[in-house]
Design an enzyme around this catalytic site. Sequence first.
Site, PDB file in Angstrom:
ATOM      1  N   TYR A  16      -0.796  -9.474  10.610  1.00  0.00           N
ATOM      2  CA  TYR A  16       0.516  -9.204  10.009  1.00  0.00           C
ATOM      3  C   TYR A  16       1.394  -8.338  10.914  1.00  0.00           C
ATOM      4  CZ  TYR A  16      -0.251 -11.560   5.647  1.00  0.00           C
ATOM      5  OH  TYR A  16      -0.434 -12.543   4.707  1.00  0.00           O
ATOM      6  N   TYR A 146       0.209 -14.249  -4.610  1.00  0.00           N
ATOM      7  CA  TYR A 146      -0.476 -14.199  -3.316  1.00  0.00           C
ATOM      8  C   TYR A 146      -1.974 -14.179  -3.594  1.00  0.00           C
ATOM      9  CZ  TYR A 146      -2.261 -12.686   1.170  1.00  0.00           C
ATOM     10  OH  TYR A 146      -2.971 -12.605   2.343  1.00  0.00           O
ATOM     11  N   ASP A 252      -7.340 -13.600 -10.530  1.00  0.00           N
ATOM     12  CA  ASP A 252      -7.526 -13.022  -9.197  1.00  0.00           C
ATOM     13  C   ASP A 252      -7.307 -11.508  -9.314  1.00  0.00           C
ATOM     14  OD1 ASP A 252      -7.375 -12.090  -6.654  1.00  0.00           O
ATOM     15  OD2 ASP A 252      -5.945 -13.587  -5.918  1.00  0.00           O
ATOM     16  N   LYS A 281     -11.854  -6.376  -2.194  1.00  0.00           N
ATOM     17  CA  LYS A 281     -11.235  -5.082  -1.852  1.00  0.00           C
ATOM     18  C   LYS A 281     -11.972  -3.851  -2.400  1.00  0.00           C
ATOM     19  CE  LYS A 281      -6.467  -6.779  -1.295  1.00  0.00           C
ATOM     20  NZ  LYS A 281      -6.083  -6.515   0.065  1.00  0.00           N
TER      21      LYS A 281
HETATM   22  C1  LIG Z   1      -4.464 -10.741  -5.255  1.00  0.00           C
HETATM   23  C2  LIG Z   1      -5.069 -10.994  -3.917  1.00  0.00           C
HETATM   24  N1  LIG Z   1      -5.922 -12.021  -3.768  1.00  0.00           N
HETATM   25  C3  LIG Z   1      -6.521 -12.285  -2.605  1.00  0.00           C
HETATM   26  C4  LIG Z   1      -6.262 -11.518  -1.493  1.00  0.00           C
HETATM   27  C5  LIG Z   1      -6.928 -11.831  -0.185  1.00  0.00           C
HETATM   28  O1  LIG Z   1      -7.852 -10.855   0.123  1.00  0.00           O
HETATM   29  P1  LIG Z   1      -8.385 -10.692   1.639  1.00  0.00           P
HETATM   30  O2  LIG Z   1      -7.262 -10.064   2.394  1.00  0.00           O
HETATM   31  O3  LIG Z   1      -9.567  -9.806   1.491  1.00  0.00           O
HETATM   32  O4  LIG Z   1      -8.730 -12.041   2.125  1.00  0.00           O
HETATM   33  C6  LIG Z   1      -5.374 -10.438  -1.592  1.00  0.00           C
HETATM   34  C7  LIG Z   1      -5.081  -9.610  -0.429  1.00  0.00           C
HETATM   35  O5  LIG Z   1      -4.208  -8.807  -0.390  1.00  0.00           O
HETATM   36  C8  LIG Z   1      -4.754 -10.177  -2.842  1.00  0.00           C
HETATM   37  O6  LIG Z   1      -3.884  -9.172  -2.990  1.00  0.00           O
END
Ligand SMILES: Cc1ncc(COP(=O)(O)O)c(C=O)c1O
Length: 451
Positions: A16, A146, A252, A281
């Site tokens: 990024y 996202y 998610d 995370k």
């Molecule tokens: C809601 C959500 N799902 C999936 C992801 C993807 O996670 P990663 O960066 O560990 O691949 C993120 C990353 O910011 C996220 O905020």
Amino acid sequence: MDSWLRKDSKYIWHPYTQMKDCRKTPPILIEKARGIKLYDTQGNFFYDTISSWWCNVHGHNHPRIKKAIEKQLKSLDHVLFAGFTHRPAILLAEKLIAITPKGLSKVFFSDNGSTAVETALKMSFQYWQNTGRKEKKKFISLDYAYHGDTIGAMSVGGVDLFSKKFRPLFFPSFKVPAPYCYRCPVAKQRASCSIECISLLEKMLKKKNSEIAALIIEPLVLAAGGMIIYPAEYLKYASKLARKYNIHLILDEVATGFGRTGKMFACEYANIQPDLMCLAKGLTSGTLPLAVTLTTEKIYRAFYADVEKKKTFYHGHTFSGNPIACSVALASLEIFKQEKVLGRVERVVPRFHQGLERFKDLPFVGEVRALGLIGAIELVKDKKTKQPFSLQERIGQRIYLQGLKQKLILRPLGNVVYFYFPLCVKDKEITTILNGAFKVLQISFNIKRQL
Ligand SMILES: Cc1ncc(COP(=O)(O)O)c(C=O)c1O
């Protein structure tokens, strides 16, 4: 330039990042971290106000987490997870099932948020294949959503800035306008609305449900889309619609999980039961890569058959269920209990939300929104018209650089300055950070008067 940074620029391509910017603004060489602070090699510190991309939970270098790593390393570092298993993964799966919504009974391990999402999408897709509904192969998701940067996760994403270039690679999926109250898609006011925007989702489901495998949604906070916080009622209705139209509900919780919103999981605000749930995370308190996709007995059973029936889920990752990462996740769950973390969060949240209030008076602040330890300030050119700043104006970069001068890591998402505090943040730290951020905005926009 520091010789390490010279080597960094020679060898590393950062995520990024427009690498050309690094010539003027090289990355900061970080050498240690404690609690909410990161320290560079020059002895400066910065407040990690965004939990190192929303993953740090209990503060950096928590002694219990370090201990868990050391202890696990003494016995087992890693083992393939097909044909072999280990206690840390078994224990963690059992504990996750106990704290996530009712009905989730199986845990599939992977190693980051995107893979947790890919797993959920593929599980849902194959469920319908395995059960004879082969036409159900598309997904539905929200604008501003996202879900990660892999091709599948991007296909269900709705943040054009990140993914538009890759659109030709996406599988087709349906998108509906997000419940973005500040910019309501059905022109209502939140104070008086009855979540009329849900009709947009229902309309699409009514028409297309026979083609749809699942609805994937970030519960309550469209995080990367701009920390858009939406009402729990929307999520509740969306869950009901998923049932009504016979599609899976994938939650998610990669960003919102593990206390960030004030509850362990954001979906608790809506009291709903998903068919699949993605966690990553904060699962390891942001220390090691680990992710899980949880699902129901019903979905699991659709794959459970003699091998010649061809129902096996052929999916996996080398580091699935890494024992060190699992041990860390177990330690993190223990910290939640022993340090009564959610109780502490409940006590600091009012101070945080109150502290955000004064940002509303700044001339270019369109909206301030907050949930738990997530707070966002949406900047606009004109409060009346809500006109956003253009990408070319690069206000985010301006704020980021000013933030560093105030010892704050602020990385605006487009026009949205936000805080995503680790759960260990203290009252005093919140006050210092908010005062610093206020100053950053004043300087960035050349506002002289004190508000
Ligand atoms: C809601 C959500 N799902 C999936 C992801 C993807 O996670 P990663 O960066 O560990 O691949 C993120 C990353 O910011 C996220 O905020």
